[in-house]
Motif scaffolding. Sequence first.
Motif, mmCIF file in Angstrom:
data_model
loop_
_atom_site.group_PDB
_atom_site.id
_atom_site.type_symbol
_atom_site.label_atom_id
_atom_site.label_comp_id
_atom_site.label_asym_id
_atom_site.label_seq_id
_atom_site.Cartn_x
_atom_site.Cartn_y
_atom_site.Cartn_z
ATOM 1 N N VAL A 108 29.484 34.902 32.739
ATOM 2 C CA VAL A 108 30.738 34.292 33.192
ATOM 3 C C VAL A 108 31.647 35.410 33.697
ATOM 4 C CG1 VAL A 108 30.582 32.336 31.615
ATOM 5 C CG2 VAL A 108 31.787 34.399 30.892
ATOM 6 N N GLY A 109 32.532 35.075 34.628
ATOM 7 C CA GLY A 109 33.421 36.092 35.190
ATOM 8 C C GLY A 109 34.737 35.503 35.643
ATOM 9 N N ILE A 110 35.726 36.360 35.764
ATOM 10 C CA ILE A 110 37.044 35.970 36.252
ATOM 11 C C ILE A 110 37.617 37.118 37.069
ATOM 12 C CG2 ILE A 110 38.207 36.790 34.151
ATOM 13 C CD1 ILE A 110 40.202 34.449 34.567
ATOM 14 N N GLU A 111 38.335 36.791 38.136
ATOM 15 C CA GLU A 111 38.957 37.790 39.002
ATOM 16 C C GLU A 111 40.325 37.298 39.435
ATOM 17 O OE1 GLU A 111 38.051 40.333 43.124
ATOM 18 O OE2 GLU A 111 36.605 38.876 42.344
ATOM 19 N N TYR A 112 41.292 38.222 39.441
ATOM 20 C CA TYR A 112 42.654 37.884 39.874
ATOM 21 C C TYR A 112 43.142 38.937 40.857
ATOM 22 C CZ TYR A 112 47.689 37.218 39.949
ATOM 23 O OH TYR A 112 48.986 37.019 40.364
ATOM 24 N N GLU A 113 43.745 38.462 41.953
ATOM 25 C CA GLU A 113 44.329 39.349 42.958
ATOM 26 C C GLU A 113 45.797 38.988 43.101
ATOM 27 O OE1 GLU A 113 43.736 39.464 47.601
ATOM 28 O OE2 GLU A 113 42.082 40.529 46.619
ATOM 29 N N SER A 114 46.660 39.989 42.986
ATOM 30 C CA SER A 114 48.102 39.734 42.996
ATOM 31 C C SER A 114 48.615 39.576 44.419
ATOM 32 C CB SER A 114 48.838 40.884 42.297
ATOM 33 O OG SER A 114 48.792 42.056 43.101
ATOM 34 N N ASP A 115 49.899 39.317 44.558
ATOM 35 C CA ASP A 115 50.560 39.164 45.852
ATOM 36 C C ASP A 115 50.421 40.466 46.649
ATOM 37 O OD1 ASP A 115 52.284 38.830 47.992
ATOM 38 O OD2 ASP A 115 53.888 37.928 46.811
#
Length: 700
Positions: free
Chosen positions: A559-566
Amino acid sequence: MRKIAGPIKIDGLIDEKAWQEAKPISGFYQNFPTDSLPAISETEVRMIFDDNFLYVSAVCYNQGQDYIVASLKRDYEFQTTESFNLYVDTYNDLTNGFTFGISPLGIQREGLFSERQNVSTDWDNKWYSEVTNYPDKWIVEMAIPFKTLRYNESNNQWNINFLRYDLKHNERSTWVRVPQQFRPNNILYSGKMVWEDLPPKPGANVSVIPYMSARGGKDFEEGESTDYAFEAGFDAKIGITAALNLDLTFNPDFSQVEVDEQVTNLDRFELFFPERRQFFLENSDLFALAGFPRARPFFSRRIGIAKDTAGNNVQTPILYGARLSGKLDQNWRIGLLNMQTKKDDDLDIIGQNYTVATVQRKISGGSNLSAIFVNRQSVNFKEEGEVSEISKYNRVWGLEYNFATSNNKWEGEIFYHRSENPGRDTENYAQGAFLGYNTRNLGLFWFHTLVGENYQADVGFVPRTGFARGLFNINPIIYPKDGHIVTIETEIGIAYTTDTDFEVLDKEFFANLEFNFANTSEIEVGVERNTVLLTDSFDPTNSDGPELQAGESYSWNRVGIEYESDQRKIFNYSVFSTVGGFFNGDLLEIGAELNYRYQPFGNFGMTLTYNNISLPDPFKDADFFLIGPRINFTFTDQLFLTTFIQFNEQNENLNINARFQWRFKPVSDLFIVYTDNYLPQNLDVKNRTLVLKLSYWLNI
């Protein structure tokens, strides 16, 4: 479009009478965050021409001058810089063309696009522009020499579109409306630029780019003394016709090309790194895009690489090269390439001659049929005493059909290739097919690739042979109406890999859910299930530990998660993590990319990746850190400094690469490149190189 008689001064003022009399183009539509509304930021474009230049002006209305501009460096990153852009299909084939862009601070960006929308900004050429700024707008004025373009002189219509990127409003808008599910530069959605008469003839078009370089380097591991070298050579660009170009190179030097970004390789197969060398770029789609990513018959980075007697990859000098590419007429494109490398008696490496020939026939709209032939020929080959990996010759030939419907709803590709190599007369084929269906709310994609056990493309990229792979993807897209979330995208896919007798080797199932927000931030979560039957023994840490044995099968979940900010913020970042199984053990991967923008003079970034592999006895556990600080500083729009530091624990290497560039005239540069490699444990120097290079673009 109207021809003018008097000269135009490129000063960003557009106060000449010719500009005032030109009919304005306006009424841009959003492509993002919606594709159904007029643009918030209005844009007004005019076009005129004379015997030498295509002139383009744009009034970009704006609210204040708080622009978002990443740096002053040419070929800026599109996603982090406000800009006005021109996309022009001079071939009128709805497939290939040129793009020219400019930021509110007057920084240029040019490139080539292929396959309707794929842009490469590594291509450089001469053109002229100026920008003026006012409280409520900024004004662009461009002059593009006809010598810079390639076009059919008998065609009085070109496909064209204009793109405005206003980052403050996170708005992409185009003159001809482009549905949101497609990139805004997709040339299938374009208008017509109609000439009063046929386009002007560009006249004699010959450019010579000589260079001189001085190099000093030392290999500390081998205990060698410092090696000094002086090199000189040249590139030349000769316009055979307005649409057909001949590139020549003699004793080329590619030392100004920045180093590849290192990665931690936990895969069983070779990784792909893109070509950046200028000589190979124009019309590169003719050569480099044949086949599929897992079965390319031609990969230009193979030229200049050979194996020594120990089987290690080493660079070999290129003596000369010639490359003819472009349009013969409205329907035919050709590409011919020949290059010769130098022999090295000390390493027992013989010279190689490389030839590539390709031809493409337009069928209709964005569809075409093409053929390719690739030949590597050893020069003065002897059966005895040569390196065992190098045969006398290797040849690949193939046919390919690409199609796209006029509304871009359906697209597809099918190819068949065969290789010829001494002693490999069977199972020497590669073939594949792709079919895609795109609508506003749904994408369906199917691929298959089949590569025979003895298929060999020495000048291609084929990381694996003896397999068949099928992949099916479904991509539903939702467009919420609350304004904060722009799209919700789902990707569900299943892939099977078999041997050529269709016995299953690998299985993969994956599902991803991605939220794209109006402030440019994104978040994605995903799950996957993998099953692998090893065909070769393999060390899962790639660090010379005990190997998993061929014939064994492994399954795991992840399982994985990725976040990219403004991305509009001065400080922006992305973080990701995956956790789950890995063959017979477990894998934890954590990564981050941090960026600080000292606008508009530079970017300071840091890439961090940590991989923890936990395996049962007797296999080795492993912890791999990859740390990569990067500094891009633009003192002016002519002076640039790029420093790249990479600590790769897996490769046991610490690399420092610093490149200073002074662009003293258009496409004319002074480079100073410093490279250091260290052992990370004790910082002992492996090798060190300093290069000084001067190149100058001469129009004859």
